[in-house]
Structures are given as C-alpha cells and as structure tokens.
Design a protein around this motif. Structure first.
Motif, PDB file in Angstrom:
ATOM      1  N   ARG A  80      -3.059 -85.605  -6.110  1.00 58.72           N
ATOM      2  CA  ARG A  80      -2.234 -84.897  -5.126  1.00 58.72           C
ATOM      3  C   ARG A  80      -3.003 -83.809  -4.383  1.00 58.72           C
ATOM      4  N   THR A  81      -4.166 -83.426  -4.891  1.00 61.07           N
ATOM      5  CA  THR A  81      -4.955 -82.389  -4.225  1.00 61.07           C
ATOM      6  C   THR A  81      -6.148 -82.947  -3.450  1.00 61.07           C
ATOM      7  N   GLN A  87     -16.572 -80.527 -10.152  1.00 59.55           N
ATOM      8  CA  GLN A  87     -16.570 -80.460  -8.690  1.00 59.55           C
ATOM      9  C   GLN A  87     -17.942 -80.780  -8.085  1.00 59.55           C
ATOM     10  N   THR A 108      -2.362 -84.409 -10.932  1.00 59.36           N
ATOM     11  CA  THR A 108      -2.610 -83.268 -10.049  1.00 59.36           C
ATOM     12  C   THR A 108      -3.816 -83.520  -9.164  1.00 59.36           C
ATOM     13  N   ALA A 109      -4.852 -84.146  -9.727  1.00 58.10           N
ATOM     14  CA  ALA A 109      -6.079 -84.408  -8.968  1.00 58.10           C
ATOM     15  C   ALA A 109      -5.800 -85.297  -7.760  1.00 58.10           C
ATOM     16  N   ARG A 147     -12.322 -84.676 -10.458  1.00 60.28           N
ATOM     17  CA  ARG A 147     -11.533 -83.442 -10.404  1.00 60.28           C
ATOM     18  C   ARG A 147     -10.813 -83.188 -11.720  1.00 60.28           C
ATOM     19  N   TYR A 177      -5.089 -87.321   0.470  1.00 53.83           N
ATOM     20  CA  TYR A 177      -3.704 -87.505   0.028  1.00 53.83           C
ATOM     21  C   TYR A 177      -2.718 -87.755   1.173  1.00 53.83           C
TER      22      TYR A 177
END
Length: 241
Positions: A177-178, A123, A174-175, A118, A182
């Motif tokens: 957390r997305t 993707q 960020t990756a 990510r 998670y």
C-alpha cells in the motif's frame, strides 16, 4: 486501465497481466484461472509463476536446523537471492511470450519484490532492485488482490505446505500500500470465494478484450453528408439538401 486504452486509441492488445498481493491472497489460483479463461476465449495465454525462492530457502533452512531462511543466510542474503531469482523468472516469462505471442499472466511481478524488500526493512536493496528491474515493461494491468492478513494467515495454515507469521503478513500488506506504483494497481477484494474474485478480474478485463475486436469506428459525420449524384453526360454534382 481506462487511461491506457485512451492513450492507445482503444486498440491496445493485452500482452501482460500481473497478479500481486500478500501470501495467502489467492494469486496463484486466480492467475491459473485467468490464463485458462483467456485461452478458452480465443486469446492464448500462459501462466508464469515468478517466485523469488523464499519458500524454497525456508525449507532448506528447516532441513539444516534453522527456523527460517533469514537465520540461514541473513536478511541481505534473502533479499539478494529473491531479487536475482525473480528477475530471472520474469525475464524468462517475457521472452517466452515474446517468442510465442501469447499473453503473459504473471503470478507476481517486480512490485512483489519491492514490497518484500520494504517488509524486510531493506530500503537500500529496493533502490538496487529498481535499477535492475527497470528493464522490464510494466504490466498493462496489475491486479492487487487485497485480503485481511488474518484471513491470509488462516488460508496459509489450512494449505499446510508453508508458514508465515502475522507480523510478516501485516508488514507485507503495508508495503504494497505504500509503493509509489500503488495508485496504478487495480484493487480486487480477494476475501471472498475464488469464483467471486475471478468474476471481478474478468469483468475488469472485459474492456481490454473488447478493444481487441472492435471494428474501426464509422465516421458518422461523413455518413450524414449528402453524396454526389451521377447524371449521364455530366460530371457528378453534389445533391442539394
């Protein structure tokens, strides 16, 4: 974790623990400490470093006069090498612990590969990686070590054996957390001293470890029920309350 313990009746054995997070979050330090602590507590554990080879690729690129691995083999090449090497490392770790019966303490797991993909913006590769990695059982506990990317950057620069950009560290943070996984991660603040982080990890695992040694629960209602009194020459009768 509480849901997992209830689902197994509180008797699940801790077999797989994973520590994940961005570079500089202290995964390797804490994974080594956890494996040592479990072994010292009488639950033999083995540390496994499930690296994807990105650091090795970066060093190779530097020797060949390229600034980083992506400039050497391209983004798709980096993701392909990472995915294959990490898959092989995890497979070897799981097989080893299956044979030995030891708890596997994983320094990185499949979620690290998904986050890396990510962060690279690949993707399509994530879909392929998930197909390949689905053969692996999920860890019973996955600790996500959280740390500010700026602090992680300072740590990496201090150790001096590799380099990461702030842009990459922020993208990786960020990756994680997305990721769809998670909500199942146990978040551990890794911004403080290693001793504090270790204490938080071990405190969370206390319930798991206790569940392995708790004796079967006594049926309290049975203990309170009146018992039969044996009278010579007569069949046992229930004692009157």
């Amino acid at each position: 974790m509480a849901r997992s313990l209830r689902a197994t009746g509180g008797t699940a054995r801790l077999r797989r623990v994973a520590l994940i997070g961005i570079d500089g979050s202290g995964k390797t330090t804490q994974a080594h400490r956890l494996a040592d602590a479990l072994t010292a507590a009488g639950r033999p554990a083995t540390y496994h470093r499930n690296a994807g080879g990105r650091r090795w690729l970066g060093r190779l690129a530097n020797r060949l006069g390229r600034p980083d691995a992506q400039r050497l083999v391209g983004r798709n090449g980096v993701l392909a090498v990472e995915s294959v090497l990490r898959w092989l490392a995890i497979a070897a770790a799981l097989l080893s612990c299956l044979v030995t019966g030891r708890t596997a303490v994983m320094d990185r797991y499949s979620a690290c590969q998904y986050a890396s993909i990510r962060a690279h913006g690949g993707q399509r590769w994530e879909r392929l990686a998930r197909i390949g990695y689905r053969v692996f059982p999920p860890p019973q506990v996955t600790f996500l070590l959280t740390v500010d990317p700026a602090e992680a950057y300072r740590r990496i620069e201090r150790r001096g054996d590799d380099h990461e950009t702030m842009g990459w560290l922020t993208a990786a943070d960020t990756a994680y957390r997305t990721l769809p996984e998670y909500p199942s991660f146990v978040l551990v603040d890794a911004g403080g001293p290693p001793e504090d982080v270790e204490r938080r990890i071990r405190a969370h695992l206390a319930a798991w470890l206790a569940s392995e040694v708790n004796p079967p629960a006594v049926d309290a209602s049975a203990a309170d029920r009146p018992v039969a009194a044996a009278i010579p020459g007569r069949s046992p009768v229930q004692a009157r309350p």
